[in-house]
Design an enzyme around this catalytic site. Sequence first.
Site, PDB file in Angstrom:
ATOM      1  N   LYS A  77       2.661  -2.222  -8.234  1.00  0.00           N
ATOM      2  CA  LYS A  77       4.042  -2.025  -8.662  1.00  0.00           C
ATOM      3  C   LYS A  77       5.031  -2.803  -7.818  1.00  0.00           C
ATOM      4  CE  LYS A  77       7.327  -0.026 -11.022  1.00  0.00           C
ATOM      5  NZ  LYS A  77       7.547  -0.629 -12.349  1.00  0.00           N
TER       6      LYS A  77
ATOM      7  N   LYS B 158       4.877  -8.740 -20.927  1.00  0.00           N
ATOM      8  CA  LYS B 158       4.496  -7.337 -21.088  1.00  0.00           C
ATOM      9  C   LYS B 158       3.129  -7.227 -21.736  1.00  0.00           C
ATOM     10  CE  LYS B 158       6.491  -5.670 -19.206  1.00  0.00           C
ATOM     11  NZ  LYS B 158       7.458  -5.569 -18.166  1.00  0.00           N
TER      12      LYS B 158
ATOM     13  N   GLU C  93       9.758 -12.085 -21.929  1.00  0.00           N
ATOM     14  CA  GLU C  93       9.445 -10.727 -21.462  1.00  0.00           C
ATOM     15  C   GLU C  93       8.395 -10.072 -22.376  1.00  0.00           C
ATOM     16  OE1 GLU C  93       9.762  -9.244 -18.847  1.00  0.00           O
ATOM     17  OE2 GLU C  93       9.626  -7.109 -19.247  1.00  0.00           O
TER      18      GLU C  93
ATOM     19  N   ASN D 243       1.145  -0.118   5.828  1.00  0.00           N
ATOM     20  CA  ASN D 243       1.581  -0.849   4.643  1.00  0.00           C
ATOM     21  C   ASN D 243       2.316  -2.091   5.126  1.00  0.00           C
ATOM     22  OD1 ASN D 243       2.636  -1.680   2.141  1.00  0.00           O
ATOM     23  ND2 ASN D 243       4.433  -0.394   2.395  1.00  0.00           N
ATOM     24  N   GLY D 244       1.806  -3.265   4.765  1.00  0.00           N
ATOM     25  CA  GLY D 244       2.473  -4.499   5.185  1.00  0.00           C
ATOM     26  C   GLY D 244       1.463  -5.548   5.580  1.00  0.00           C
TER      27      GLY D 244
ATOM     28  N   TRP E 119      -3.745  -1.749  -1.450  1.00  0.00           N
ATOM     29  CA  TRP E 119      -3.791  -2.957  -2.273  1.00  0.00           C
ATOM     30  C   TRP E 119      -4.195  -4.068  -1.318  1.00  0.00           C
ATOM     31  CZ3 TRP E 119      -0.915  -7.636  -2.951  1.00  0.00           C
ATOM     32  CH2 TRP E 119      -1.151  -8.285  -4.176  1.00  0.00           C
TER      33      TRP E 119
ATOM     34  N   CYS F 201       0.861  -1.169   0.000  1.00  0.00           N
ATOM     35  CA  CYS F 201       0.000   0.000   0.000  1.00  0.00           C
ATOM     36  C   CYS F 201       0.903   1.226   0.000  1.00  0.00           C
ATOM     37  CB  CYS F 201      -0.847   0.041   1.275  1.00  0.00           C
ATOM     38  SG  CYS F 201      -1.829  -1.448   1.497  1.00  0.00           S
TER      39      CYS F 201
ATOM     40  N   GLU G 170       0.141  -8.612 -19.390  1.00  0.00           N
ATOM     41  CA  GLU G 170      -0.185  -7.893 -18.149  1.00  0.00           C
ATOM     42  C   GLU G 170      -0.912  -6.583 -18.407  1.00  0.00           C
ATOM     43  OE1 GLU G 170       2.957  -6.308 -15.603  1.00  0.00           O
ATOM     44  OE2 GLU G 170       4.349  -6.443 -17.271  1.00  0.00           O
TER      45      GLU G 170
ATOM     46  N   HIS H 288       6.309 -30.020 -29.820  1.00  0.00           N
ATOM     47  CA  HIS H 288       6.069 -30.975 -28.730  1.00  0.00           C
ATOM     48  C   HIS H 288       4.724 -30.744 -28.038  1.00  0.00           C
ATOM     49  CE1 HIS H 288       9.998 -32.664 -29.303  1.00  0.00           C
ATOM     50  NE2 HIS H 288      10.506 -31.434 -29.301  1.00  0.00           N
TER      51      HIS H 288
ATOM     52  N   ARG I  42       1.271   1.879  -5.920  1.00  0.00           N
ATOM     53  CA  ARG I  42       1.491   0.862  -4.892  1.00  0.00           C
ATOM     54  C   ARG I  42       0.221   0.077  -4.567  1.00  0.00           C
ATOM     55  NH1 ARG I  42       6.274   1.693  -2.307  1.00  0.00           N
ATOM     56  NH2 ARG I  42       5.602   0.441  -0.538  1.00  0.00           N
TER      57      ARG I  42
HETATM   58  C1  F6R Z   1       6.190  -6.850 -14.873  1.00  0.00           C
HETATM   59  C2  F6R Z   1       6.698  -6.428 -13.581  1.00  0.00           C
HETATM   60  C3  F6R Z   1       6.848  -7.461 -12.523  1.00  0.00           C
HETATM   61  C4  F6R Z   1       8.120  -7.205 -11.689  1.00  0.00           C
HETATM   62  C5  F6R Z   1       8.168  -8.182 -10.512  1.00  0.00           C
HETATM   63  C6  F6R Z   1       9.425  -7.985  -9.685  1.00  0.00           C
HETATM   64  O1  F6R Z   1       6.121  -5.766 -15.747  1.00  0.00           O
HETATM   65  O2  F6R Z   1       6.977  -5.283 -13.364  1.00  0.00           O
HETATM   66  O3  F6R Z   1       6.856  -8.755 -13.067  1.00  0.00           O
HETATM   67  O4  F6R Z   1       9.235  -7.357 -12.518  1.00  0.00           O
HETATM   68  O5  F6R Z   1       7.054  -8.001  -9.705  1.00  0.00           O
HETATM   69  O6  F6R Z   1       9.468  -6.707  -9.138  1.00  0.00           O
HETATM   70  P1  F6R Z   1      10.818  -6.090  -8.608  1.00  0.00           P
HETATM   71  O7  F6R Z   1      11.725  -5.925  -9.777  1.00  0.00           O
HETATM   72  O8  F6R Z   1      10.430  -4.796  -7.979  1.00  0.00           O
HETATM   73  O9  F6R Z   1      11.387  -7.070  -7.624  1.00  0.00           O
END
Ligand code: F6R
Length: 608
Positions: free
Chosen positions: A603, A493, A489, A111-112, A85, A2, A496, A512, A27
């Site tokens: 994030k 991308k 990746e 937050n936590g 969150w 959060c 998501e 396969h 967040r």
């Molecule tokens: C995807 C994305 C996530 C982060 C993952 C790790 O676009 O951003 O998959 O890469 O949650 O986050 P960090 O790098 O902050 O440990």
Amino acid sequence: MCGIIGYTGSQNAVPVIIEGLKKLEYRGYDSAGIAYYDGNGINVLKRKGRIAELEQYISETIHNCQSSVNCQLSTINCSLGHTRWATHGEPSDINSHPHVGNKRNIAVVHNGIIENYKQLKEYLQNKGVGFASETDSEVIAQLAEYYYNGDILETVIKVSNRLEGSYALGIMFCDKPDLLVAVKKDNPLIIGVSKHGNFIASDIPAVLKHTNKVFYLEDKEIVILYKERVEFYGIDGEPITKTSEIISWSVDDAEKGGEPHFMLKEIKEQPKTLRDTINSLIKDGENKKVLDNFNIIRYNKIVITACGSAYNAGFAAKYVFERLCRFPSVEVELASEFRYKDAVIDDKTLVILISQSGETADTIAAMREARAKNAETLAIVNVVGSTIAKEADYCIYTAAGPEIAVATTKAFSAQLITLYILAVKFALQLNKISPELGNSLMEEIVSVPEKTALILEQVDEIQKHSSACVVYKSIFFIGRNIDYAIALEGSLKLKEISYIHSEAYAGGELKHGTISLIEDGTLVVAIANCKNLHSKIMSNVEQVASRGAKVIIVGNSPESDIVLPDCNELFSPSLSVIVLQLFGYYVAANKGLDIDKPRNLAKSVTVE
Ligand code: F6R
């Protein structure tokens, strides 16, 4: 995970808090709320949904209450705010923060996760305390109110000592309406000090408009914020002295810079991010010092561990480490798996942790597991002062600056380039490459930012291809070797942010099983940079095209639909990924989605 913010000072606190919350919305955005003292007790305004909904609710409250206490909102100088969150309890008004004790004497933003909240709740219920929400966080407010005897420091110490789990807390006391108290464990909290007042916040962008002078609160440190000063204490109640730091980010760094979304702005910043990261590693400064003093010779195993995109960066780097260093063992593990697998590692193992936020719970746990087994840890982290950065044995910072879009782009690219430089450095130390080859590889790496800038010049072309792809229900990304790594990746991308089902496959693996999914109306994006495997990936392209798939080829040969600048294939993921990020971005933009805040995501994943 959060976002929390608090302010006490001479300005009208409500707009200050709302503005700060907007900077923290990445967040979490399930609900938001504020608390303030209304003359009688602590009042809370909170709403399920985005901060914009809270803002609307606040303005209606002010508008509708000609004579009520809420009209004092415009004269409030001290307030707490929260953007949530959800972890415990569904997103709802009642589960939103701030939480207050039953007597409305104390308000808390958290937050936590409080791991022992059930025991604490039971303990308080046995004393007759009733609960309003399903959250773990409410327990903190009720516990604080239960302990409160007029001594704020003593109360915060008592509460903190009873909590198990992770927390960054902002606390407000009804009988001391001008001050705020904060304490943290395993979740970030900064203190901003400005001319007109003082702040607590989960992250720097929330205060940057007001000040660039911050203190980083350490675990179990307590801060009391007055309008004109801040006081720090240890968990034993003794005063402590802390040194402030000056943040070099500008407010603009944390804003969209004129682009429709942070994600596009951050994609376009990549040439600079790459240049800054390379320079920090080869020119001067802390990163270079860490790199210069690091010696790979004493290890016999490398384990790279991370989550999501950071894992994908590690997965791509494995090919580079293996190819250049010929190291006996380079493993890449998802941090969420590594932490529980009882890994075979010891003091001869180097565990490389990759994390943008430095706060990802699984990656933190993987780091602690590695350290408990005497392995040495090297972290590649973007957020300065984050938990992973502080706890790892060695830390290299990526120079991506604040990354606001939930989908990572520039931090990913900075991780990749850092890993290439590590690989070249290690290969030289291990005598696996000649100094001449080392120099030419470094020259190649230094040229990557210019090449990414060239790709960004093709943005219209890439947008055209992407816009035509909105209609597909399922999209496959294929590649071989390091192209497969970057396909992972590209697929992540896309899915998501566009919510289109997507998978990444190694080209040779299609036959396969997966190829049975290919039919008319399937889209396949083929990444083709590996020269010695060109004919192989092109046969895979033939195989899917003959089964009705539409294919887009991203590669360095002239028959590619999107042609990349020539580059050593080991470093080509840095080029392909720019196209793949733009592809995902424009597909999602065409669907009119909330690109910077995709549904169900946040994030910084500070919970398991
Ligand atoms: C995807 C994305 C996530 C982060 C993952 C790790 O676009 O951003 O998959 O890469 O949650 O986050 P960090 O790098 O902050 O440990």
